[in-house]
Design an enzyme around this catalytic site. Structure first.
Site, PDB file in Angstrom:
ATOM      1  CB  CYS A 266      16.851  24.696  85.508  1.00 41.44           C
ATOM      2  SG  CYS A 266      17.470  26.313  86.021  1.00 41.44           S
TER       3      CYS A 266
ATOM      4  CG  HIS B  47      20.986  23.873  85.863  1.00 44.68           C
ATOM      5  ND1 HIS B  47      20.795  24.704  84.770  1.00 44.68           N
ATOM      6  CD2 HIS B  47      21.976  23.036  85.519  1.00 44.68           C
ATOM      7  CE1 HIS B  47      21.639  24.356  83.822  1.00 44.68           C
ATOM      8  NE2 HIS B  47      22.366  23.342  84.233  1.00 44.68           N
TER       9      HIS B  47
ATOM     10  CE1 TYR C  13      26.723  29.218  85.479  1.00 46.22           C
ATOM     11  CE2 TYR C  13      25.956  31.103  84.207  1.00 46.22           C
ATOM     12  CZ  TYR C  13      25.796  29.796  84.633  1.00 46.22           C
ATOM     13  OH  TYR C  13      24.714  29.067  84.217  1.00 46.22           O
TER      14      TYR C  13
HETATM   15  C1  DNO Z   1      21.950  29.822  82.442  1.00 46.57           C
HETATM   16  C2  DNO Z   1      22.016  28.457  81.915  1.00 46.57           C
HETATM   17  C3  DNO Z   1      21.435  28.343  80.529  1.00 46.57           C
HETATM   18  C4  DNO Z   1      21.651  26.949  79.985  1.00 46.57           C
HETATM   19  C5  DNO Z   1      21.109  26.738  78.612  1.00 46.57           C
HETATM   20  C6  DNO Z   1      21.122  25.281  78.264  1.00 46.57           C
HETATM   21  O1  DNO Z   1      22.674  30.160  83.289  1.00 46.57           O
HETATM   22  O2  DNO Z   1      21.449  27.562  82.783  1.00 46.57           O
HETATM   23  O3  DNO Z   1      22.076  29.264  79.723  1.00 46.57           O
HETATM   24  O4  DNO Z   1      23.002  26.693  79.897  1.00 46.57           O
HETATM   25  O5  DNO Z   1      19.825  27.218  78.488  1.00 46.57           O
HETATM   26  O6  DNO Z   1      21.092  25.158  76.879  1.00 46.57           O
END
Ligand code: DNO
Length: 397
Positions: free
Chosen positions: A271, A298, A368
């Site tokens: 991420c 991500h 989102y």
């Molecule tokens: C935020 C996401 C996180 C992710 C969790 C995985 O937008 O990337 O909430 O889903 O941390 O467990």
């Protein structure tokens, strides 16, 4: 990379038809209502999968099977909860889903102080303001020993900030920090949050890491057996908050997790936004170093501010060199193809997006929105197509 999109299930105002229109082909989702540690029933997984496929998409990644707090603290019902976790891994594998993203953050999932911070372009972004955070932590929550975690000047600035805050500003700040769903599975009020913090008072960073490694020692063999790849998501922000131990914040943390449980089934979610909130992480290097164990990406950007605050930048803006990160990940895909790896394709999703154009004023899951993510995905796709067409330049190798 496989273009995927997070969908929060049937209640998500951004529909599967929108995902199709955005041009993604894969979906990242979870049975979000089953977040209390129980095993996922096969029939519900099958129904969700059928719904996704009926929209012409595939369910590529489960994000997340929530890790219950008892597992993180290795207390209470943790044995039974680990068995449930294993069962859920088997169930999703039987349904053909082979990647699980999860996190091991104590109590909180991703945390921001502001979900609608105005951007110069007129839209809004998610923001973590360290002074607001300090005001809440030290002066409102009055967490024991919180002063020791903040420099004096920040506490002074926080005191001035709090004095100027209206009651509704403060209520919003508290709601954002401790009371908010759905990315975070539990809703707290001040008293229950204090109790939750208490549950961690004797757990050091080493202790939490041991609990993670013990959890992995149990679930990784199951994942191996059924061909599932686990992809741990970093802490967000990638530095300690509320005095809680953090074990997935730095490149060094990721290195330790991969080294201590060396199975290919034990991997990472790269991420870029979460790791990128800590200036010590070099995302381009991490993408290259951890490549073979990156099972999910991500992609989003952050701009770090001088006082430790940060906000979510546009996907190609911010402090992370996104073109080079994408190049490193695509390079990894090439290596995998050359090595005959069946799982050569790395699923990526545009992570978060600004609220822009028709997103503004719409009720969506914070971060989102449809158009902001659509823009991010389109920009990332542009990078991918360019690199596919002209090849990955030498200096990105
Ligand atoms: C935020 C996401 C996180 C992710 C969790 C995985 O937008 O990337 O909430 O889903 O941390 O467990």
């Amino acid at each position: 990379m496989k273009e995927t999109w997070r969908w929060f299930g049937p209640d998500d105002p951004v529909k599967l038809s929108h995902v199709r229109q955005a041009g993604a082909s894969g979906v990242v989702t979870a049975l979000h209502h089953l977040n209390d540690g129980r095993a996922w029933p096969a029939d519900e997984v099958a129904r969700r999968r059928a719904e996704i496929e009926a929209a012409g998409l595939t369910w590529d990644v489960v994000e997340s099977i929530v890790v219950h707090e008892d597992i993180k603290t290795r207390s209470g019902r943790y044995r039974e909860l680990i068995d449930n976790y294993k069962q859920s891994i088997r169930t999703i594998a039987d349904a053909g889903i082979r990647t699980v993203c999860y996190n091991f953050m104590a109590i909180t999932d991703w945390t921001r102080t502001d979900l609608d911070a105005p951007m110069p372009h007129g839209g809004t972004a998610l923001r973590f303001d360290i002074v607001d955070f300090c005001a809440y932590d030290v002066l409102v929550l009055k967490r024991q020993d919180a002063e020791a975690d903040h420099p004096r000047e920040r506490i002074e600035a926080a005191t001035r900030r709090l004095a100027a805050m209206s009651e509704s500003d403060l209520a919003r700040l508290e709601q954002n920090l401790i009371g908010w769903v759905p990315a975070r599975e539990f809703i707290f009020d001040r008293a229950s949050f204090r109790r939750a913090l208490d549950g961690y008072k004797d757990l050091s960073k080493e202790g939490l890491r041991t609990n993670l490694l013990e959890f992995l020692a149990e679930i990784v063999p199951v994942a191996e057996e059924c061909g599932v790849r686990l992809a741990i998501h970093p802490d967000d922000p990638a530095f300690p908050i509320f005095g809680l131990p953090r074990v997935v914040s730095l490149a060094e943390d990721a290195r330790t997790i991969l080294k201590r449980v060396p199975s290919a089934a034990n991997g990472l979610t790269l991420c870029t936004g979460s790791y990128g909130s800590n200036g010590a992480n070099d995302l381009v290097r991490m993408a290259a170093e951890f490549g073979p164990r990156i099972h999910f990406a991500h992609l989003r950007n952050v701009t770090r501010e001088t006082d430790g605050s940060f906000h979510e930048a546009e996907h190609l803006g911010g402090d992370t060199d996104m073109v080079r990160v994408v190049a490193a990940l695509m390079r990894e895909e090439e290596n995998r193809r050359d090595g005959g790896r069946a799982d050569w394709q790395i699923p990526m999703r545009p992570d978060h997006g600004h609220a822009i154009v028709d997103d503004i004023g719409k009720k969506v899951n914070p971060g989102y929105s449809c158009i902001g993510r659509l823009k991010g995905l389109a920009e990332l796709r542009g990078i991918m197509r360019t690199l596919e067409t002209f090849g990955i330049p030498e200096d990105a190798r």
